[in-house]
Scaffold this active site. Sequence first.
Site, PDB file in Angstrom:
ATOM      1  N   ASP A   1       4.621   0.732  12.094  1.00 56.93           N
ATOM      2  CA  ASP A   1       3.415   0.088  11.546  1.00 56.93           C
ATOM      3  C   ASP A   1       3.284  -1.367  11.989  1.00 56.93           C
ATOM      4  O   ASP A   1       2.276  -1.997  11.689  1.00 56.93           O
ATOM      5  CB  ASP A   1       3.413   0.151  10.018  1.00 56.93           C
ATOM      6  CG  ASP A   1       3.163   1.562   9.536  1.00 56.93           C
ATOM      7  OD1 ASP A   1       3.288   1.811   8.333  1.00 56.93           O
ATOM      8  OD2 ASP A   1       2.866   2.422  10.393  1.00 56.93           O
TER       9      ASP A   1
ATOM     10  N   ASP B   1       4.254  20.167   7.656  1.00 57.86           N
ATOM     11  CA  ASP B   1       5.090  21.372   7.570  1.00 57.86           C
ATOM     12  C   ASP B   1       6.394  21.134   6.810  1.00 57.86           C
ATOM     13  O   ASP B   1       6.893  22.018   6.109  1.00 57.86           O
ATOM     14  CB  ASP B   1       5.399  21.904   8.984  1.00 57.86           C
ATOM     15  CG  ASP B   1       5.981  20.813   9.879  1.00 57.86           C
ATOM     16  OD1 ASP B   1       5.286  19.809  10.113  1.00 57.86           O
ATOM     17  OD2 ASP B   1       7.148  20.929  10.294  1.00 57.86           O
ATOM     18  N   GLN B   2       6.934  19.930   6.910  1.00 52.86           N
ATOM     19  CA  GLN B   2       8.205  19.653   6.214  1.00 52.86           C
ATOM     20  C   GLN B   2       8.003  19.590   4.690  1.00 52.86           C
ATOM     21  O   GLN B   2       8.872  19.978   3.931  1.00 52.86           O
ATOM     22  CB  GLN B   2       8.810  18.331   6.705  1.00 52.86           C
ATOM     23  CG  GLN B   2       9.065  18.318   8.193  1.00 52.86           C
ATOM     24  CD  GLN B   2      10.096  19.367   8.622  1.00 52.86           C
ATOM     25  OE1 GLN B   2      11.187  19.439   8.062  1.00 52.86           O
ATOM     26  NE2 GLN B   2       9.732  20.197   9.583  1.00 52.86           N
TER      27      GLN B   2
ATOM     28  N   ARG C   1      -8.881  -0.453   4.502  1.00 51.50           N
ATOM     29  CA  ARG C   1      -8.011   0.537   3.858  1.00 51.50           C
ATOM     30  C   ARG C   1      -6.662  -0.053   3.514  1.00 51.50           C
ATOM     31  O   ARG C   1      -6.009   0.357   2.564  1.00 51.50           O
ATOM     32  CB  ARG C   1      -7.786   1.724   4.809  1.00 51.50           C
ATOM     33  CG  ARG C   1      -9.035   2.495   5.121  1.00 51.50           C
ATOM     34  CD  ARG C   1      -8.693   3.729   5.943  1.00 51.50           C
ATOM     35  NE  ARG C   1      -7.576   4.432   5.337  1.00 51.50           N
ATOM     36  CZ  ARG C   1      -6.940   5.440   5.939  1.00 51.50           C
ATOM     37  NH1 ARG C   1      -7.300   5.819   7.145  1.00 51.50           N
ATOM     38  NH2 ARG C   1      -5.946   6.048   5.344  1.00 51.50           N
TER      39      ARG C   1
ATOM     40  N   ARG D   1       0.036  14.683  12.896  1.00 44.99           N
ATOM     41  CA  ARG D   1       0.584  14.381  11.563  1.00 44.99           C
ATOM     42  C   ARG D   1       0.609  15.613  10.650  1.00 44.99           C
ATOM     43  O   ARG D   1      -0.025  15.657   9.610  1.00 44.99           O
ATOM     44  CB  ARG D   1      -0.179  13.224  10.938  1.00 44.99           C
ATOM     45  CG  ARG D   1      -0.088  12.005  11.838  1.00 44.99           C
ATOM     46  CD  ARG D   1      -0.747  10.803  11.261  1.00 44.99           C
ATOM     47  NE  ARG D   1       0.058  10.252  10.156  1.00 44.99           N
ATOM     48  CZ  ARG D   1      -0.349   9.208   9.431  1.00 44.99           C
ATOM     49  NH1 ARG D   1      -1.516   8.666   9.692  1.00 44.99           N
ATOM     50  NH2 ARG D   1       0.387   8.738   8.444  1.00 44.99           N
ATOM     51  N   PRO D   2       1.312  16.652  11.068  1.00 47.68           N
ATOM     52  CA  PRO D   2       1.415  17.851  10.229  1.00 47.68           C
ATOM     53  C   PRO D   2       2.210  17.568   8.941  1.00 47.68           C
ATOM     54  O   PRO D   2       2.835  16.517   8.814  1.00 47.68           O
ATOM     55  CB  PRO D   2       2.170  18.824  11.122  1.00 47.68           C
ATOM     56  CG  PRO D   2       2.878  18.002  12.121  1.00 47.68           C
ATOM     57  CD  PRO D   2       2.078  16.754  12.308  1.00 47.68           C
TER      58      PRO D   2
ATOM     59  N   CYS E   1      -5.169  12.389  12.445  1.00 47.13           N
ATOM     60  CA  CYS E   1      -5.926  11.145  12.390  1.00 47.13           C
ATOM     61  C   CYS E   1      -5.776  10.514  13.776  1.00 47.13           C
ATOM     62  O   CYS E   1      -5.179  11.092  14.676  1.00 47.13           O
ATOM     63  CB  CYS E   1      -5.393  10.239  11.294  1.00 47.13           C
ATOM     64  SG  CYS E   1      -3.871   9.445  11.733  1.00 47.13           S
TER      65      CYS E   1
ATOM     66  N   ARG F   1      -4.970  10.505   4.199  1.00 52.99           N
ATOM     67  CA  ARG F   1      -3.925  11.516   4.335  1.00 52.99           C
ATOM     68  C   ARG F   1      -2.896  11.438   3.213  1.00 52.99           C
ATOM     69  O   ARG F   1      -2.298  12.433   2.838  1.00 52.99           O
ATOM     70  CB  ARG F   1      -3.143  11.321   5.633  1.00 52.99           C
ATOM     71  CG  ARG F   1      -3.850  11.177   6.876  1.00 52.99           C
ATOM     72  CD  ARG F   1      -2.882  10.901   7.972  1.00 52.99           C
ATOM     73  NE  ARG F   1      -1.556  11.390   7.660  1.00 52.99           N
ATOM     74  CZ  ARG F   1      -1.209  12.676   7.718  1.00 52.99           C
ATOM     75  NH1 ARG F   1      -2.099  13.550   8.050  1.00 52.99           N
ATOM     76  NH2 ARG F   1       0.008  13.041   7.429  1.00 52.99           N
TER      77      ARG F   1
ATOM     78  N   LYS G   1       0.855  -1.210   0.000  1.00 48.93           N
ATOM     79  CA  LYS G   1       0.000   0.000   0.000  1.00 48.93           C
ATOM     80  C   LYS G   1       0.879   1.245   0.000  1.00 48.93           C
ATOM     81  O   LYS G   1       0.669   2.169  -0.784  1.00 48.93           O
ATOM     82  CB  LYS G   1      -0.883  -0.006   1.232  1.00 48.93           C
ATOM     83  CG  LYS G   1      -1.572   1.317   1.542  1.00 48.93           C
ATOM     84  CD  LYS G   1      -2.497   1.276   2.736  1.00 48.93           C
ATOM     85  CE  LYS G   1      -1.840   1.519   4.035  1.00 48.93           C
ATOM     86  NZ  LYS G   1      -1.544   2.920   4.374  1.00 48.93           N
ATOM     87  N   ASN G   2       1.901   1.274   0.877  1.00 51.85           N
ATOM     88  CA  ASN G   2       2.675   2.504   1.062  1.00 51.85           C
ATOM     89  C   ASN G   2       3.740   2.727  -0.001  1.00 51.85           C
ATOM     90  O   ASN G   2       4.428   3.743   0.022  1.00 51.85           O
ATOM     91  CB  ASN G   2       3.276   2.545   2.469  1.00 51.85           C
ATOM     92  CG  ASN G   2       2.182   2.741   3.516  1.00 51.85           C
ATOM     93  OD1 ASN G   2       1.036   3.053   3.172  1.00 51.85           O
ATOM     94  ND2 ASN G   2       2.518   2.528   4.765  1.00 51.85           N
TER      95      ASN G   2
ATOM     96  N   ILE H   1       7.600   7.282  17.085  1.00 49.52           N
ATOM     97  CA  ILE H   1       7.244   8.023  15.866  1.00 49.52           C
ATOM     98  C   ILE H   1       5.968   8.840  16.037  1.00 49.52           C
ATOM     99  O   ILE H   1       5.936  10.028  15.742  1.00 49.52           O
ATOM    100  CB  ILE H   1       7.070   7.055  14.656  1.00 49.52           C
ATOM    101  CG1 ILE H   1       8.313   6.194  14.463  1.00 49.52           C
ATOM    102  CG2 ILE H   1       6.701   7.824  13.394  1.00 49.52           C
ATOM    103  CD1 ILE H   1       9.520   6.933  13.899  1.00 49.52           C
TER     104      ILE H   1
END
Length: 416
Positions: free
Chosen positions: A304, A124-125, A396, A121-122, A116, A92, A22-23, A326
């Site tokens: 995960d 900004d980076q 998902r 989980r911003p 979430c 996201r 998925k990722n 994390i």
Amino acid sequence: MDKLLITGGRPLAGEVAISGAKNAALPILCAALLSDEPLVLTNVPRLNDIGTMLKLLAQMGVKVERDGDTVTLDAKGLDNPLAPYELVKTMRAAVLVLGPLMARVGHAKVSLPGGCAIGARPVDQHIKGLQAMGAEVQVEHGYIDAKVGKLRGARLFTDMVTVTGTENLMMAACLADGETVIENAAREPEVVDLANCLVSMGAQISGAGTDVIRIRGVAKLHGATHRIMPDRIETGTYLCAAAVTGGQVRLTGTSTNYIDSVVDKLMDAGCEIGSERDAITLKAPARLKAVSLRTAPYPAFPTDMQAQFMALNVVADGTAIIRETIFENRFMHAVELIRLGANIRIDGNTAVVTGVDKLQGATVMATDLRASASLIIAGLVAEGETLVDRIYHLDRGYERLEEKLGALGATVKRVS
Ligand code: EPZ
């Protein structure tokens, strides 16, 4: 709302095929935006998140065709660089269209993903990196609105290791003017799979898989065909399920590559692991030994897999210390496991798990994708029936879960 009804107590046995990651698929689907020629992807998993991403790309003007696990994307007709809140709030990873859109058309309007269950989980980076490459970025009314004439290569440093941040910036850099260097880059295998796909499209990238990635911008990218790598988290999830139920399984279409840290912990817990070119076997011990772990960026133990390993420790012999470094709120599965009889004490980002001899089935509620997996694993070993609610989280990220578990001898059925 669907629920899964599990009757515990049977060791998993048999063989099951692991799907594409998925990722890896999510960023690679977005890579199609970088070219006006078709990108053909194989081994694409059939998951709700993938369906959401395909819907998002289609409403941008990308032609999407799906035939089994093969997806063909053609972004020649890209005409609407917008990722609306309705789609982004459910997934996201939609933020991954930002980098490719800025590279291809110099404009993007992407809803802020919002938090979430597992944390704020911003992004900004992602924004900081695009600004360093010359983009003008406004964040207002819940949207990221970014514009640029043409991105220019820059030296980027992310404050923390960010997987999708690295992926977004790597994709943006492919068509920028000059060279971009990403320092403190994520080393996850899914980043490498994306880089391999981009290179097959004509991108010039070196260092993927290390913490310094160099990208030399080119004028355009051409079409390509790419096979998505196996899902290492799905692999680890089924290995944990087999370990917890005292079973013996063979997983095909995958390998121990990229999950050394997980295999290491499973062996510490007493499992026998067999590694073949395109498969993994696991034979569980009569009684698992508790294993402590600390999550961290690749190649350390993956966050995960933390929830799944908590379920393993719940019925192992001894006490395990689990540290989540994390995400700030990734222990929600603990209170649900306690409802099944687990002995867990949470102290900030540390969980102390003392193994119990048995769990009793109960009704529990899934809160996020991997928490759901840990509840399923616990239900497979609990006495009696466990009903897991809100399993849309599972759909998902796990393809045909009850079918695959059923093929391994588990008694799992979907009820509405
Ligand atoms: C990716 O999320 C994965 N998702 C996650 O998998 C995974 O848990 C995570 O990486 C960590 O490995 C996809 O690849 C689609 P991060 P991502 O940016 O990229 C903070 C699953 O279950 N951060 O690496 O969103 C962030 O809050 C999902 O499949 C910032 O502060 O994670 C977190 O604490 C869950 N600002 C840490 O960094 C930023 O701009 C790592 O996040 C970016 C991140």
